[in-house]
Design a protein around this motif. Structure first.
Motif, PDB file in Angstrom:
ATOM      1  N   MET A   1       9.727  -8.130  16.158  1.00 20.28           N
ATOM      2  CA  MET A   1      10.926  -8.832  15.687  1.00 20.28           C
ATOM      3  C   MET A   1      11.486  -8.170  14.430  1.00 20.28           C
ATOM      4  O   MET A   1      12.699  -8.040  14.268  1.00 20.28           O
ATOM      5  CB  MET A   1      10.597 -10.297  15.408  1.00 20.28           C
ATOM      6  N   MET A   2      10.597  -7.736  13.543  1.00 19.96           N
ATOM      7  CA  MET A   2      11.033  -7.086  12.311  1.00 19.96           C
ATOM      8  C   MET A   2      11.832  -5.818  12.620  1.00 19.96           C
ATOM      9  O   MET A   2      12.908  -5.591  12.060  1.00 19.96           O
ATOM     10  CB  MET A   2       9.816  -6.730  11.450  1.00 19.96           C
ATOM     11  N   TYR A   3      11.302  -5.011  13.525  1.00 20.86           N
ATOM     12  CA  TYR A   3      11.957  -3.738  13.827  1.00 20.86           C
ATOM     13  C   TYR A   3      13.220  -3.906  14.657  1.00 20.86           C
ATOM     14  O   TYR A   3      14.044  -2.998  14.725  1.00 20.86           O
ATOM     15  CB  TYR A   3      10.973  -2.797  14.528  1.00 20.86           C
ATOM     16  N   GLU A   4      13.355  -5.055  15.277  1.00 19.41           N
ATOM     17  CA  GLU A   4      14.583  -5.339  16.029  1.00 19.41           C
ATOM     18  C   GLU A   4      15.628  -6.031  15.165  1.00 19.41           C
ATOM     19  O   GLU A   4      16.707  -6.376  15.642  1.00 19.41           O
ATOM     20  CB  GLU A   4      14.249  -6.209  17.246  1.00 19.41           C
ATOM     21  N   GLY A   5      15.304  -6.225  13.878  1.00 20.90           N
ATOM     22  CA  GLY A   5      16.248  -6.844  12.955  1.00 20.90           C
ATOM     23  C   GLY A   5      16.422  -8.330  13.170  1.00 20.90           C
ATOM     24  O   GLY A   5      17.441  -8.899  12.784  1.00 20.90           O
ATOM     25  N   LYS A   6      15.412  -8.990  13.748  1.00 20.01           N
ATOM     26  CA  LYS A   6      15.536 -10.396  14.118  1.00 20.01           C
ATOM     27  C   LYS A   6      14.909 -11.364  13.122  1.00 20.01           C
ATOM     28  O   LYS A   6      14.963 -12.570  13.328  1.00 20.01           O
ATOM     29  CB  LYS A   6      14.929 -10.613  15.504  1.00 20.01           C
ATOM     30  N   LEU A   7      14.300 -10.856  12.067  1.00 14.53           N
ATOM     31  CA  LEU A   7      13.704 -11.758  11.086  1.00 14.53           C
ATOM     32  C   LEU A   7      14.776 -12.319  10.159  1.00 14.53           C
ATOM     33  O   LEU A   7      15.735 -11.626   9.799  1.00 14.53           O
ATOM     34  CB  LEU A   7      12.645 -11.036  10.253  1.00 14.53           C
ATOM     35  N   THR A   8      14.603 -13.558   9.769  1.00 15.04           N
ATOM     36  CA  THR A   8      15.482 -14.134   8.758  1.00 15.04           C
ATOM     37  C   THR A   8      15.050 -13.627   7.385  1.00 15.04           C
ATOM     38  O   THR A   8      13.971 -13.048   7.232  1.00 15.04           O
ATOM     39  CB  THR A   8      15.400 -15.666   8.777  1.00 15.04           C
ATOM     40  N   LYS A   9      15.881 -13.876   6.413  1.00 13.26           N
ATOM     41  CA  LYS A   9      15.531 -13.494   5.048  1.00 13.26           C
ATOM     42  C   LYS A   9      14.241 -14.170   4.614  1.00 13.26           C
ATOM     43  O   LYS A   9      13.360 -13.534   4.018  1.00 13.26           O
ATOM     44  CB  LYS A   9      16.669 -13.862   4.093  1.00 13.26           C
ATOM     45  N   GLU A  10      14.092 -15.442   4.931  1.00 12.63           N
ATOM     46  CA  GLU A  10      12.905 -16.192   4.543  1.00 12.63           C
ATOM     47  C   GLU A  10      11.655 -15.642   5.229  1.00 12.63           C
ATOM     48  O   GLU A  10      10.576 -15.576   4.630  1.00 12.63           O
ATOM     49  CB  GLU A  10      13.071 -17.672   4.889  1.00 12.63           C
ATOM     50  N   GLN A  11      11.783 -15.226   6.479  1.00 15.99           N
ATOM     51  CA  GLN A  11      10.631 -14.677   7.195  1.00 15.99           C
ATOM     52  C   GLN A  11      10.218 -13.318   6.635  1.00 15.99           C
ATOM     53  O   GLN A  11       9.016 -13.034   6.506  1.00 15.99           O
ATOM     54  CB  GLN A  11      10.961 -14.558   8.683  1.00 15.99           C
ATOM     55  N   LEU A  12      11.193 -12.494   6.279  1.00 19.66           N
ATOM     56  CA  LEU A  12      10.855 -11.200   5.688  1.00 19.66           C
ATOM     57  C   LEU A  12      10.224 -11.399   4.310  1.00 19.66           C
ATOM     58  O   LEU A  12       9.272 -10.700   3.940  1.00 19.66           O
ATOM     59  CB  LEU A  12      12.105 -10.318   5.583  1.00 19.66           C
ATOM     60  N   GLN A  13      10.718 -12.361   3.563  1.00 19.54           N
ATOM     61  CA  GLN A  13      10.113 -12.679   2.272  1.00 19.54           C
ATOM     62  C   GLN A  13       8.671 -13.153   2.454  1.00 19.54           C
ATOM     63  O   GLN A  13       7.792 -12.779   1.672  1.00 19.54           O
ATOM     64  CB  GLN A  13      10.933 -13.767   1.567  1.00 19.54           C
ATOM     65  N   CYS A  14       8.442 -13.957   3.461  1.00 19.56           N
ATOM     66  CA  CYS A  14       7.098 -14.454   3.752  1.00 19.56           C
ATOM     67  C   CYS A  14       6.150 -13.298   4.050  1.00 19.56           C
ATOM     68  O   CYS A  14       5.006 -13.271   3.588  1.00 19.56           O
ATOM     69  CB  CYS A  14       7.155 -15.431   4.925  1.00 19.56           C
ATOM     70  N   TRP A  15       6.628 -12.341   4.829  1.00 18.94           N
ATOM     71  CA  TRP A  15       5.814 -11.175   5.158  1.00 18.94           C
ATOM     72  C   TRP A  15       5.470 -10.377   3.902  1.00 18.94           C
ATOM     73  O   TRP A  15       4.303 -10.012   3.696  1.00 18.94           O
ATOM     74  CB  TRP A  15       6.564 -10.288   6.166  1.00 18.94           C
ATOM     75  N   VAL A  16       6.448 -10.125   3.070  1.00 19.92           N
ATOM     76  CA  VAL A  16       6.221  -9.346   1.847  1.00 19.92           C
ATOM     77  C   VAL A  16       5.231 -10.064   0.929  1.00 19.92           C
ATOM     78  O   VAL A  16       4.299  -9.454   0.399  1.00 19.92           O
ATOM     79  CB  VAL A  16       7.547  -9.085   1.105  1.00 19.92           C
ATOM     80  N   ALA A  17       5.414 -11.363   0.753  1.00 13.86           N
ATOM     81  CA  ALA A  17       4.544 -12.130  -0.136  1.00 13.86           C
ATOM     82  C   ALA A  17       3.102 -12.147   0.360  1.00 13.86           C
ATOM     83  O   ALA A  17       2.154 -12.010  -0.426  1.00 13.86           O
ATOM     84  CB  ALA A  17       5.070 -13.560  -0.270  1.00 13.86           C
ATOM     85  N   ASN A  18       2.925 -12.302   1.665  1.00 18.05           N
ATOM     86  CA  ASN A  18       1.572 -12.348   2.216  1.00 18.05           C
ATOM     87  C   ASN A  18       0.898 -10.985   2.229  1.00 18.05           C
ATOM     88  O   ASN A  18      -0.293 -10.864   1.916  1.00 18.05           O
ATOM     89  CB  ASN A  18       1.602 -12.927   3.636  1.00 18.05           C
ATOM     90  N   ARG A  19       1.643  -9.965   2.553  1.00 12.51           N
ATOM     91  CA  ARG A  19       1.058  -8.631   2.597  1.00 12.51           C
ATOM     92  C   ARG A  19       0.669  -8.125   1.205  1.00 12.51           C
ATOM     93  O   ARG A  19      -0.136  -7.199   1.087  1.00 12.51           O
ATOM     94  CB  ARG A  19       2.049  -7.654   3.245  1.00 12.51           C
ATOM     95  N   PHE A  20       1.199  -8.715   0.166  1.00 13.84           N
ATOM     96  CA  PHE A  20       0.808  -8.325  -1.185  1.00 13.84           C
ATOM     97  C   PHE A  20      -0.683  -8.563  -1.394  1.00 13.84           C
ATOM     98  O   PHE A  20      -1.343  -7.800  -2.106  1.00 13.84           O
ATOM     99  CB  PHE A  20       1.619  -9.094  -2.234  1.00 13.84           C
ATOM    100  N   TYR A  21      -1.225  -9.584  -0.761  1.00 13.29           N
ATOM    101  CA  TYR A  21      -2.660  -9.852  -0.893  1.00 13.29           C
ATOM    102  C   TYR A  21      -3.479  -8.703  -0.316  1.00 13.29           C
ATOM    103  O   TYR A  21      -4.553  -8.370  -0.831  1.00 13.29           O
ATOM    104  CB  TYR A  21      -3.013 -11.164  -0.186  1.00 13.29           C
ATOM    105  N   TYR A  22      -2.972  -8.084   0.733  1.00 15.58           N
ATOM    106  CA  TYR A  22      -3.626  -6.903   1.295  1.00 15.58           C
ATOM    107  C   TYR A  22      -3.479  -5.716   0.359  1.00 15.58           C
ATOM    108  O   TYR A  22      -4.428  -4.939   0.158  1.00 15.58           O
ATOM    109  CB  TYR A  22      -3.022  -6.584   2.664  1.00 15.58           C
ATOM    110  N   GLN A  23      -2.311  -5.561  -0.242  1.00 12.59           N
ATOM    111  CA  GLN A  23      -2.071  -4.429  -1.139  1.00 12.59           C
ATOM    112  C   GLN A  23      -3.020  -4.444  -2.332  1.00 12.59           C
ATOM    113  O   GLN A  23      -3.567  -3.408  -2.712  1.00 12.59           O
ATOM    114  CB  GLN A  23      -0.619  -4.428  -1.628  1.00 12.59           C
ATOM    115  N   ILE A  24      -3.224  -5.615  -2.927  1.00 14.70           N
ATOM    116  CA  ILE A  24      -4.097  -5.659  -4.105  1.00 14.70           C
ATOM    117  C   ILE A  24      -5.567  -5.514  -3.720  1.00 14.70           C
ATOM    118  O   ILE A  24      -6.411  -5.232  -4.586  1.00 14.70           O
ATOM    119  CB  ILE A  24      -3.888  -6.954  -4.921  1.00 14.70           C
TER     120      ILE A  24
END
Length: 254
Positions: free
Chosen positions: A36-59
Motif C-alpha cells: 500500500m505504501m509503494y502504491e501511494g495508498k497510505l493516508t498521512k496518519e498511516q505513514l506517520q504511524c509507520w515512521v513512529a513505530n519503525r523508530f523503535y527498530y532504528q534505535i
C-alpha cells in the motif's frame, strides 16, 4: 546390510549465496502494508504511524551491533563492524541514522517529541524488536551477523522510497528522505561484510547452511511481525462489528 545414508554435501559458496538471496521472497517489501505504501495508498496518519513505530527498530540497531561486538573475539571483524554503530549514532557533528530518522518523522508532520518519546510505538513492535536484540545478545556472533543479512534486500526498498515518495506523498518534506539516501551506500557496504562472514562460517556442512537459512528466516519474521503490528495499529479494523481499539494504557502520575 542397510545402506548407510550419507549426509548431503554442502552447497558451493555460490549456491549457498543464491539460497540466502532467495529468502528475499519473504522480505517485508511484500507485506500488504508496504505494498500500500509503494502504491501511494497510505493516508498521512498511516505513514506517520509507520515512521513512529519503525523508530523503535532504528534505535535498536546500534544495540544489536554492540551485542555482536561484545561477543566477537576477532579484532579485524570488530574494526569493520563498529562502523555500523557510528553510522546510526553519528560522530561529532555528523548526522547518523537515528537523527536522520527523527528528521523523517518531522518531514511527515510529527514532532521530535512524538518520535523520541516512543509514545506511538505499538506493543507488537516492541516485542519483535526486543526479541531481535535478545537474539544478538545471546547467540554466537556469527549467527547474529547472519541475521543481519536482510540488508541484502534493503537497497531496493530504499531506492523505491526515494523514487516514489515525491510523487505519491508530495507533502513529505524532501529533507526527510536523507535516511534512505544515506543507507543506499551504507547497506551495500554492510552486506559485503556480513555475507562474507556468513559464507565462511556456515559453509562447512549442509546442516550449517540450513541453520543459516533458518536464522535469516527468523529475522525476516521479525520484520514481517513489525509490519503486521503497524498495520494493526493504524488501520480501521472491524471485529464482529466492533472497532478494534488499541490497548488502554493508564498514565500514572509520578
Amino acid at each position: 546390510m542397510n545402506a548407510v545414508t550419507q549426509a548431503p554435501l554442502p552447497w558451493t559458496r555460490e549456491e549457498f549465496e543464491a539460497k540466502l538471496r532467495e529468502k528475499g521472497q519473504g522480505y517485508h517489501i511484500y507485506h500488504p502494508f508496504h505494498v500500500m505504501m509503494y502504491e501511494g495508498k497510505l493516508t498521512k496518519e498511516q505513514l506517520q504511524c509507520w515512521v513512529a513505530n519503525r523508530f523503535y527498530y532504528q534505535i535498536a540497531i546500534p544495540m544489536k551491533d554492540a551485542a555482536i561486538l561484545s561477543n566477537c573475539p576477532d579484532k579485524e571483524v570488530r574494526k569493520q563492524w563498529i562502523v555500523r554503530i557510528t553510522d546510526h549514532d553519528g560522530v561529532d557533528d555528523q548526522i547518523g541514522g537515528i537523527e536522520a530518522w527523527i528528521k523523517l518523522g518531522e518531514a511527515v508532520g510529527l514532532t521530535r517529541e512524538q518520535v523520541t518519546s516512543l509514545e506511538l510505538v505499538s506493543p507488537g513492535v516492541r516485542f519483535a524488536v526486543d526479541a531481535y536484540i535478545n537474539f544478538a545478545k545471546q547467540r554466537p556472533w556469527q549467527e547474529s551477523v547472519c541475521s543481519s543479512l536482510t540488508e541484502l534486500f534493503a537497497p531496493h526498498i530504499h531506492q523505491q522510497r526515494i523514487s516514489s515518495w515525491p510523487g505519491m506523498y508530495p507533502w513529505v518534506k524532501e529533507e526527510g528522505l536523507m535516511y534512505f539516501k544515506k543507507r543506499l551506500t551504507e547497506a551495500r557496504r554492510d552486506v559485503e561484510q556480513g555475507l562474507s562472514v556468513t559464507l565462511d562460517y556456515f559453509s562447512p556442512s549442509r546442516e550449517m547452511q540450513m541453520k543459516a537459512l533458518e536464522i535469516l528466516q527468523f529475522k525476516l519474521n521479525v520484520l514481517w511481525v513489525i509490519a503486521d503490528s503497524i498495520m494493526l495499529a493504524c488501520t480501521d479494523i472491524k471485529t464482529e462489528g466492533r472497532d478494534y481499539l488499541r490497548q488502554p494504557v493508564i498514565q500514572i502520575e509520578s
